[in-house]
Design an enzyme around this catalytic site. Structure first.
Site, PDB file in Angstrom:
ATOM      1  N   PRO A 115       0.785  -1.248   0.000  1.00  0.00           N
ATOM      2  CA  PRO A 115       0.000   0.000   0.000  1.00  0.00           C
ATOM      3  C   PRO A 115       0.808   1.284   0.000  1.00  0.00           C
ATOM      4  O   PRO A 115       0.239   2.355   0.192  1.00  0.00           O
ATOM      5  CB  PRO A 115      -0.796  -0.123   1.305  1.00  0.00           C
ATOM      6  N   CYS A 116       2.125   1.223  -0.236  1.00  0.00           N
ATOM      7  CA  CYS A 116       2.941   2.423  -0.060  1.00  0.00           C
ATOM      8  C   CYS A 116       2.543   3.565  -0.997  1.00  0.00           C
ATOM      9  O   CYS A 116       2.753   4.733  -0.671  1.00  0.00           O
ATOM     10  CB  CYS A 116       4.424   2.088  -0.229  1.00  0.00           C
ATOM     11  N   ARG A 117       1.965   3.269  -2.169  1.00  0.00           N
ATOM     12  CA  ARG A 117       1.588   4.317  -3.119  1.00  0.00           C
ATOM     13  C   ARG A 117       0.082   4.513  -3.223  1.00  0.00           C
ATOM     14  O   ARG A 117      -0.387   5.321  -4.032  1.00  0.00           O
ATOM     15  CB  ARG A 117       2.154   3.991  -4.511  1.00  0.00           C
TER      16      ARG A 117
END
Length: 353
Positions: A244-246
């Site tokens: 989910p980092c982006r």
């Protein structure tokens, strides 16, 4: 190494401070309460999705209520494995979906890969965009309009056959059909949803985790998708997970584009001289201002119709600060763009009820 990464990721989510302040419009992030709100909307609109609990109380997270620890849909079909026809071909590289406010020199890591279909699909999509026109009151076709045009109704999209992605004629495959269970969890560290996938060769035969990567697009196998234990199950059930980092930056981009497109529609409605002209504006389906994965979405909040009135009258009195996508609609948009990671999996199957 992967076990260590999975363990650290789980503990990071559980130990990170819980945010109770909504920054949905400014960052693309959501709070646990907003995740539950968006999950309730998804379950209500698309009953193939449902809430589920952790396998044991020890696996629950404190910032989500029991019974609403994650969302799940089961038996989603995947009829074909991904190959060069999906991952692009020579001379047509995967595009980066950038923030509309950033310049051309923005780092590729700040965007999201737009993949699937290779050159042929890209050219067909370009042709469809070129075909979008406006028509004046006399029936004359106007010039091609700029991007970020009009937004269709979200409430009217449920029965829209054109919003469902279907297998093109003559493109059938003999590859065995797989099915996937899809899980949407909340990442407390990144403050966004997170998708997990668990595949099956048959109802009684789980798909080995490494084979799930055959259904993941190109670079995502190394950059974005990893094999990790599902934190809400006992016994170390391995699943593919979209990191989910982006997610927040991509969602913020979609929110900005949808708001800009809604503003254009509202301005055109203000200039309309009749209800018929307004109805024509509302019936236009161009979504060039959004990424392709959101085509067919309902992105316009409806205020409800007055008795005997029509949509023209309602939209004339919209507030200037009305947004195109509400926070409870977050997960619907999330699933549309996340489908670019696994275009072989029929995500629209989960929204067809």
């Amino acid at each position: 190494m992967n076990i260590l990464h999975s363990t650290l990721s789980t503990w990071r989510d559980r130990l990170a401070p819980v945010s109770r302040t909504s920054t949905f419009r400014t960052t693309g992030q959501i709070t646990p309460e907003e995740f539950v709100l968006a999950g309730d909307y998804l379950v209500y609109k698309f009953p193939t999705w449902s809430w589920a609990d952790a396998s044991s109380p020890a696996k629950r997270v404190s910032y989500l209520p029991p019974g609403k620890q994650f969302l799940v849909t089961r038996g989603v079909p995947c009829h074909r494995r991904l190959n060069e026809n999906f991952a692009g071909d020579a001379g047509h590289e995967d595009e980066i979906v950038r923030d509309m406010l950033s310049g051309a020199d923005a780092d590729d890591d700040d965007g999201w890969l737009r993949t699937g279909g290779g050159r042929d699909l890209a050219e067909k999509q370009a042709e469809r965009i070129k075909d979008v026109r406006t028509v004046d009151e006399s029936g004359n076709m106007g010039e091609q309009e700029d991007d970020e045009e009009d937004i269709p109704d979200m409430e009217d999209d449920d029965d829209d056959e054109e919003a469902i992605i279907r297998e093109p004629a003559g493109k059938s495959t003999t590859q065995p059909t797989r099915t996937y269970n899809l899980y949407i969890t909340y990442s407390n560290f990144y403050r966004t949803p997170r998708l997990y996938l668990s595949g099956y060769l048959s109802p009684s035969e789980p798909l080995p985790p490494h084979l799930m990567m055959e259904d993941i697009v190109g670079d995502y196998k190394d950059k974005t998708v990893t094999l990790e234990d599902f934190p809400w199950f006992d016994g170390g059930v391995k699943m593919a997970s979209v990191h989910p980092c982006r997610h927040a930056s991509v969602m913020k981009t979609l929110l900005d584009r949808a708001d800009a497109a809604l503003k254009i529609r509202r301005d055109k409605l203000k200039q309309a001289h009749s209800a018929d002209q307004a109805n024509r504006i509302n019936s236009e389906r161009g979504l060039e201002g959004l990424v392709d994965e959101t085509r067919g979405l309902s992105l316009n909040e409806q205020q409800g119709h007055a008795a005997g009135g029509d949509e023209w009258e309602v939209l004339q009195h919209d507030e200037e600060d009305q947004v195109a996508i509400r926070v409870d609609q977050y997960l619907v948009v999330f699933l549309k763009f996340i489908a670019s990671v696994t275009p072989g999996i029929e995500h629209d199957f989960t929204m067809g009820v």
